[in-house]
Design an enzyme around this catalytic site. Structure first.
Site, short mmCIF file in Angstrom:
data_model
loop_
_atom_site.label_atom_id
_atom_site.label_comp_id
_atom_site.label_asym_id
_atom_site.label_seq_id
_atom_site.Cartn_x
_atom_site.Cartn_y
_atom_site.Cartn_z
N LYS B 93 0.88 -1.17 0.00
CA LYS B 93 0.00 0.00 0.00
C LYS B 93 0.91 1.21 0.00
O LYS B 93 1.53 1.54 1.02
CB LYS B 93 -0.93 -0.01 1.22
CG LYS B 93 -1.80 1.24 1.31
CD LYS B 93 -2.65 1.26 2.58
CE LYS B 93 -3.20 2.68 2.77
NZ LYS B 93 -3.98 2.80 4.02
N GLY B 154 -8.55 9.32 8.86
CA GLY B 154 -8.97 9.54 10.24
C GLY B 154 -10.06 10.57 10.44
O GLY B 154 -10.47 10.83 11.56
N ALA B 181 -9.59 5.33 3.26
CA ALA B 181 -9.45 6.48 4.15
C ALA B 181 -10.68 7.38 4.19
O ALA B 181 -11.37 7.58 3.19
CB ALA B 181 -8.24 7.34 3.79
N GLY B 182 -10.94 7.89 5.38
CA GLY B 182 -11.98 8.88 5.58
C GLY B 182 -13.36 8.32 5.88
O GLY B 182 -14.28 9.09 6.18
N ASN B 203 -9.82 1.98 9.12
CA ASN B 203 -9.16 1.62 10.37
C ASN B 203 -9.80 2.36 11.56
O ASN B 203 -10.44 1.78 12.42
CB ASN B 203 -7.66 1.95 10.26
CG ASN B 203 -6.83 1.43 11.44
OD1 ASN B 203 -5.67 1.15 11.28
ND2 ASN B 203 -7.40 1.28 12.62
N THR B 204 -9.67 3.70 11.53
CA THR B 204 -10.07 4.50 12.70
C THR B 204 -11.54 4.30 13.08
O THR B 204 -11.85 4.21 14.28
CB THR B 204 -9.81 5.99 12.42
OG1 THR B 204 -8.48 6.13 11.90
CG2 THR B 204 -9.92 6.82 13.69
#
Lengths: 65, 253
Positions: B93, B154, B181-182, B203-204
């Protein structure tokens, strides 16, 4: 000689990268190495000479997104 | 179904391993999510790396190492080479960050690194903006997967530019794409999948939930539902109402 290992100055007697990893306790660990910013494959560590002031990075698997 | 460098994934969810309250919670979240890919990083060994790697191997899913935190092509290339040796995979990645506040990928550094890594046999998953021109340059460089952002890493804002993502998806029908992401909510993941993306990476949103395992399961189900909906072929939206119950046969009352 004195080399920088992961940002800290360390005194080692080893003269090769493979020997230095053993001396620093990473002999069998799953780590990757870079010397002065360049990747050094595991297969090349035994032949990789160290010089005073070298900058060694020893990286391991860690959390990531 | 589009393949990721020859690999068909059981689930359209890719999940990160950072920011969980504990390794046990992370493991529970993975099991609940059904994620097919786990993302990991390389950091200076301070003692925890070996145990962490054992947990990751035990998950039995595909490992996607990242180059998170790299701000130059050179850093990212070196990190990728190190990751390939440790994780024993050609998958990478590729993250080359261009701005500290937005963590927006640097398109120029990303392209430069992608060219070098592809020529060295890496299978690159480039983290990118939804820019269509950049996408073409990355494909020309050898990338066979693209990973446009939904919103800054995040932030949990979801799909910031639905138009851009939709046109990007349409422009490269043969390239597997991951919205990375996001994402903050399972509905964001479902939205991306309904638009025809092949996977979502987050993830977050899971790690920072009050109950990460429950949120992981919700994301896994939402991503799957969105994937099914896309395959099923959604109806076209209309501005005016159309009765669903037949008008013919209605009684005169």
């Amino acid at each position: 000689m004195r080399i920088e290992v992961n940002g800290e100055v360390r005194e080692v007697t080893a003269t090769t990268l493979a020997a230095a990893l053993d001396e620093l306790g990473w002999g069998t660990a799953k780590v990757a190495t870079a010397l002065n910013g360049d990747f050094v494959p595991a297969s090349a560590r035994a032949d990789q000479a160290l010089r005073d002031g070298d900058r060694l990075e020893v990286l391991a698997p860690m959390q990531g997104g | 179904m589009r393949e990721f460098y020859g690999v068909t994934l059981d689930s359209p969810l890719m999940l990160g391993t950072a920011q969980y309250p504990s390794p046990a919670v992370m493991e529970a979240a993975f099991r609940a999510s059904g994620a097919a890919v786990v993302t990991v990083s390389l950091r200076r060994e301070t003692g925890g790396g070996q145990a962490f790697w054992q947990i990751i191997k035990g998950l039995g899913v595909h490992v996607l190492p990242n180059t998170a935190g790299c701000y130059s092509a050179r850093e990212a290339i070196t990190t990728a080479r190190m990751a390939r040796e440790v994780f024993e995979t050609n998958w990478i990645k590729l993250e080359v960050i261009g701005h500290a506040d937005t963590l927006q990928p640097d398109p120029f550094g990303t392209l430069e690194a992608a060219e070098t890594l592809s020529s060295e046999g890496f299978e690159v998953f480039p983290y990118m903006t939804e820019d269509q021109v950049l996408a073409q340059r990355l494909v020309d460089a050898g990338c066979r997967v693209l990973m446009p952002w939904g919103a800054p890493i995040g932030s949990g804002l979801g799909l910031n530019n639905r138009y851009g993502l939709r046109t990007l998806r349409a422009a490269f029908p043969d390239i597997p794409m991951v919205v990375d992401a996001g994402l903050g909510l399972p509905s964001h993941a479902g939205d991306a999948m309904e638009m025809g993306f092949d996977a979502v990476l987050l993830n977050t949103a899971v790690a920072q939930a009050d109950d990460p395992a429950l949120m992981a399961q919700a994301f896994g189900m939402a991503a799957r539902a969105g994937q099914m909906a896309h395959r099923a072929g959604p109806m076209a939206p209309r501005d005016m109402a159309v009765p669903s119950t037949p008008v013919i046969g209605k009684a005169w009352l």
